[in-house]
Design an enzyme around this catalytic site. Structure first.
Site, PDB file in Angstrom:
ATOM      1  N   HIS A 216      24.689 -49.025 -78.636  1.00  0.00           N
ATOM      2  CA  HIS A 216      23.709 -48.412 -79.535  1.00  0.00           C
ATOM      3  C   HIS A 216      23.122 -49.438 -80.508  1.00  0.00           C
ATOM      4  CE1 HIS A 216      22.794 -46.307 -83.400  1.00  0.00           C
ATOM      5  NE2 HIS A 216      22.041 -45.601 -82.593  1.00  0.00           N
TER       6      HIS A 216
ATOM      7  N   GLU B 280      20.569 -51.404 -78.802  1.00  0.00           N
ATOM      8  CA  GLU B 280      19.341 -50.611 -78.660  1.00  0.00           C
ATOM      9  C   GLU B 280      18.443 -50.808 -79.895  1.00  0.00           C
ATOM     10  OE1 GLU B 280      19.866 -46.262 -79.022  1.00  0.00           O
ATOM     11  OE2 GLU B 280      18.031 -46.537 -80.166  1.00  0.00           O
ATOM     12  N   HIS B 281      19.059 -50.799 -81.075  1.00  0.00           N
ATOM     13  CA  HIS B 281      18.278 -51.006 -82.294  1.00  0.00           C
ATOM     14  C   HIS B 281      17.702 -52.419 -82.367  1.00  0.00           C
ATOM     15  CE1 HIS B 281      19.053 -47.651 -85.336  1.00  0.00           C
ATOM     16  NE2 HIS B 281      19.569 -47.200 -84.208  1.00  0.00           N
TER      17      HIS B 281
ATOM     18  N   GLU C 160      22.462 -43.635 -90.092  1.00  0.00           N
ATOM     19  CA  GLU C 160      22.357 -42.795 -88.890  1.00  0.00           C
ATOM     20  C   GLU C 160      23.707 -42.111 -88.630  1.00  0.00           C
ATOM     21  OE1 GLU C 160      21.057 -44.920 -85.406  1.00  0.00           O
ATOM     22  OE2 GLU C 160      20.783 -43.083 -84.239  1.00  0.00           O
TER      23      GLU C 160
END
Lengths: 424, 423
Positions: free
Chosen positions: A67, A70-71, A143
């Site tokens: 994840h 991904e950022h 998040e």
């Protein structure tokens, strides 16, 4: 190029495996204005232990790396951010991470090819620095905190934790504030080298395209031509027993939530057929037209139609039933009774036929939008399935087969319960 | 026109959107009635009672069995607020006849069932069925109390409530628990009859449809028996009270993350200023290149969610962020700098170009989804403004920097709402 046609939804799928190992799937739709492309690596939150093909080194990575990557993929060497660049030309770009894959995508009504330059460039060119990795920790931290406030996410994750003791599916996809603090540019580069190689990736394109032409455009923009070699993933042993029966947490909500989970065996001869049978069963037992739902609803014990899911990859599989109720325990008791009755009395022919019709309509409606189509083909691809199979196998699912699946999957000793209880 | 409007009777319109993009036909009935304190809870309750049974399909079992037989046709309903109106929405989605395994006419059947559920409810002794009303009152109570369950949404709703205190738009669309005890099957049915005879009725059909669809509607018994009317609804909407000093509202709950919402009033409020207002919003917080996203998220790392949205019918912009509790003042100060920079015209032609590209792409995407296309035409119906996509797009392209600066200078923070933790 391989072409597969489905006469039920009147769509065609074009598949080509490029020399470097990348699989490209195209579903042309000539009557829509929106073009959609999604490119993903078979690398998700569960892939946290593996052997690097180049060096043969065995590595374990902190939770949340897929994840985090991904950022960070959007960051460019020249200081720009590809999300901004794409947004500036009016295309809607995004990315997401699941348990088993990380996907980058955009949708466009104009400037598709201009966007394709940027898109294919950034997914193939990582650029990580101490500074840009550090700053992301604050953003991802928020998040993670946002998810902590979602009761739906808590009830889901706790059900998974009840089912699995070791399987990394029980980890939060984004990791924790502590685990992401360990992430460095080097960790990201290692994972990128390993998993962002064409043979481990797939691309799906849906919209008004001529397949041969779009393939050419894709090939032009491919940088890596070598096949990265096979990645050896080290998985935890297959779990056949549930970890714990029940988990209840309290949150500041009015309506309590529950999830009932059934741990299942991911090894199946025909997973699509089984999946269809499970969908029919869930609808029959707990769907909007089921007797159980009707009774619970008229007694005010359930607020709306429960969400019914079957999730699986090659190393886990489970059923999830999630709903809102002021008395979750009573709902669960009633569900158990229904289940016993179905197992004891067998499946009713008329209800089976009716429910099957409903499932068919849903499968057809899945082909309504370019984004839904592309995402469906992508996630099914990583499970080794072609989405058309659901329409093809549909007729093979008989009442007898469904009864077998019922007896095999919905077992009391494989059942777990997760509850988010209202504090009030 | 992508959408053909046919007047069925005074106050009742049919809108036909002919499109071959989808596997489904989507049908909808929208009942538009003024949003007010007296009726808000009753209006919220009505769709819930109607979906329990019509005089033909008298209970959930019959309804859902019927829908299953129609290849899982999906019936849905709910309430919304658009401007100062409450909209009761009813949808039916079913597979287009071309994709059915056997030759059937699902479109006609879907329309019949939908209209029946809305206009021909199950009654007993000239009231709604008591059992249904009682149980739906309980359900509605849970929904109203469940307002706190999604904290980000709650913070947004609360900011609107504070900004529009004692005004229609400040009402919670699901109503109020204290109203429920005075509602019974008799007075609710009386209210339903009155509302249905006075409200604005819009029926939408989207899919591969033709002129015949008009006949299906006109020949429908429910439509035949319904009266013509001078529809009663709000064409104008009340503005929030002018505040000299912005209002600050803080509330405590058990949250991990603070939710900050700023309600902005755009004081320039003529029809032409909606376009620069949209561009303003895109530059301030509507896209990844916006000031909010770039400065609050990417540069200061204060938030994951940092953006804004523009509500056209009310001419308001809402800024929303999820932040660390301790960062409240820091974030607020930074947001104010963004608003101030907009006033000073501190944005480039490039920013304007990007904002326009993003809005135009959104416009072009409207017909790619059945519901969004319906909402586009329905929004125009309510605001009595007819505009095709191309004209809308042109109006966005025509926006000049000075107009955006003018909007920026007519913007005032009305309310600052912060949902914070108990500790």
């Amino acid at each position: 190029m391989q072409i597969i046609e489905n006469s039920k939804v009147k769509e065609k799928l074009y598949i080509e495996k490029l020399e470097n190992g990348l699989t490209v799937m195209i579903i042309p739709k000539n009557n829509v204005a929106k073009k959609y492309i999604i490119w993903a690596t078979h690398f998700g939150s569960i892939d946290n232990h593996f052997i690097v093909p180049k060096t043969g080194e065995e590595v374990k990575i902190p939770d949340g790396v897929a994840h985090f990557l991904e950022h960070k993929m959007f960051e460019q060497r020249n200081g720009t951010n590809s999300l901004d660049t794409l947004s500036a030309i009016g295309v809607d770009a995004n990315a997401y991470t699941t348990n088993d894959h990380t996907a980058y995508l955009y949708e466009a009504t104009d400037n598709f090819y201009e966007a394709l330059d940027e898109f294919m460039d950034y997914v193939q060119n990582p650029y990580f620095t101490d500074e840009n990795v550090e700053k992301e920790k604050g953003i991802i931290g928020q998040e993670i905190k946002m998810y902590e406030d979602y009761p739906e996410w808590q009830v889901y994750l706790n059900a998974i934790k009840c089912m699995y003791k070791e399987n990394p599916v029980r980890l939060d996809i984004a990791g924790t504030i502590e685990s992401i603090s360990e992430i460095t540019p080097q960790v990201l580069y290692n994972c990128c080298d390993t998993f962002y190689n064409p043979a481990n990736m797939a691309m799906v394109i849906c919209g008004d395209f001529v397949p041969e032409e779009i393939i050419k455009e894709i090939k032009k923009r491919i940088i890596k031509n070598e096949n990265g070699g096979e990645i050896k993933r080290i998985y935890t042993p297959l779990e056949t027993k549930i970890n714990e029966k029940e988990k209840t947490v309290k949150m500041d909500v009015n309506n309590s939530l529950f999830t009932i989970g059934f741990l299942d065996n991911p090894n199946s001869e025909n997973i699509v057929k089984k999946h269809i049978a499970i969908e029919i069963l869930l609808q029959m037992m707990f769907g909007k037209s089921s007797e159980l739902y009707r009774n619970l609803y008229s007694e005010g014990l359930i607020l709306n139609e429960p969400q019914l899911d079957y999730e699986f990859t090659s190393n886990y599989a489970h059923v999830l039933v999630t709903g809102q109720s002021k008395e979750p325990r009573r709902v669960i008791e009633e569900f158990k009774k229904t289940l016993d009755k179905f197992i004891k009395d067998g499946i009713d022919e008329a209800i089976f036929t009716r429910t099957k019709k409903k499932i068919y309509g849903r499968y057809v409606a899945d082909y309504n939008s370019v984004s839904d189509i592309a995402r469906m083909f992508l996630s099914d691809y990583f499970k080794g399935i072609s989405s058309f199979d659901y329409l093809e196998e549909y007729n093979q699912v008989t009442k007898e087969f469904t009864q077998l699946v019922l007896n095999e999957v919905f077992k009391e000793d494989k059942m777990v319960i997760s509850i988010v209880e209202s504090k009030q | 026109m992508n959408c053909k409007k046919i007047n069925i009777k005074e106050g009742i319109n049919l809108h036909i959107i002919n499109t071959d993009k989808f596997k489904t036909n989507l049908l909808a009935v929208f009942l538009t009635t003024p949003l007010n304190r007296e009726n808000v809870t009753k209006n919220a309750l009505i769709p819930m009672v109607l979906r329990r049974g019509s005089s033909k399909l008298t209970n959930i079992e019959e309804i859902n069995n019927k829908l299953d037989e129609m290849y899982g046709a999906d019936f849905n309903c709910g309430v919304d607020k658009t401007g100062d109106n409450q909209i009761l929405k009813f949808y039916m989605e079913s597979i287009n006849n071309n994709f059915l395994p056997e030759n059937e006419n699902l479109l006609e059947e879907s329309m019949r069932v939908l209209l029946d559920l809305v206009f021909n409810p199950l009654t007993e002794n000239n009231t709604f069925k008591e059992e249904y009303v009682d149980s739906e009152k309980q359900n509605l109570k849970q929904i109203i109390l469940g307002k706190i369950d999604n904290k980000a949404k709650y913070a947004y709703d609360r900011c609107i409530e504070e900004m529009y205190k004692d005004k229609p738009f400040g009402l919670y669309k699901y109503g109020y628990v204290e109203d429920l005890e005075n509602i019974d099957s008799k007075n609710l049915y009386e209210y339903y009859k009155k509302m249905i005879s006075e409200c604005k009725i819009d029926i939408f059909i989207s899919g591969e449809v033709n002129e015949q669809s008009k006949e299906i509607i006109e020949n429908n018994e429910n439509i035949k028996s319904i009266n013509e009317r001078q529809a009663i609804y709000n064409k104008k909407s009340e503005k929030a009270d002018y505040v000299e000093q912005e209002r600050i509202v803080e509330e405590k709950m058990d949250v991990s993350q603070g939710k900050l919402v700023l309600g902005l009033e755009v004081e320039k409020n003529d029809k032409q200023s909606k376009y620069p207002a949209l561009v303003y919003n895109a530059i301030l917080g509507g896209t990844p290149t916006s000031k909010m996203f770039q400065n609050v998220r990417e540069k200061a790392h204060l938030a994951y969610v940092a953006g804004s949205n523009y509500i056209r019918h009310k001419n308001n912009i809402f800024i929303r962020c999820g932040i660390e509790i301790k960062d409240y003042q820091k974030t607020l100060d930074l947001i104010k700098v963004q608003i101030e920079d907009m006033r000073k015209g501190d944005f480039t032609e490039e920013d304007i170009k990007n904002a326009k590209a993003s809005i135009v792409s959104t416009i072009k995407s409207i017909p790619e989804e059945q519901d969004s296309e319906m909402m586009y035409y329905f929004g125009q119906e309510i605001s009595e403004q007819k505009m095709e996509y191309s004209e809308y797009e042109q109006n966005i392209q025509n926006v000049q920097k000075q107009e955006v600066v003018d909007i920026a200078n007519s913007i005032k923070i009305n309310t600052i709402y912060f949902l914070t933790s108990n500790n």
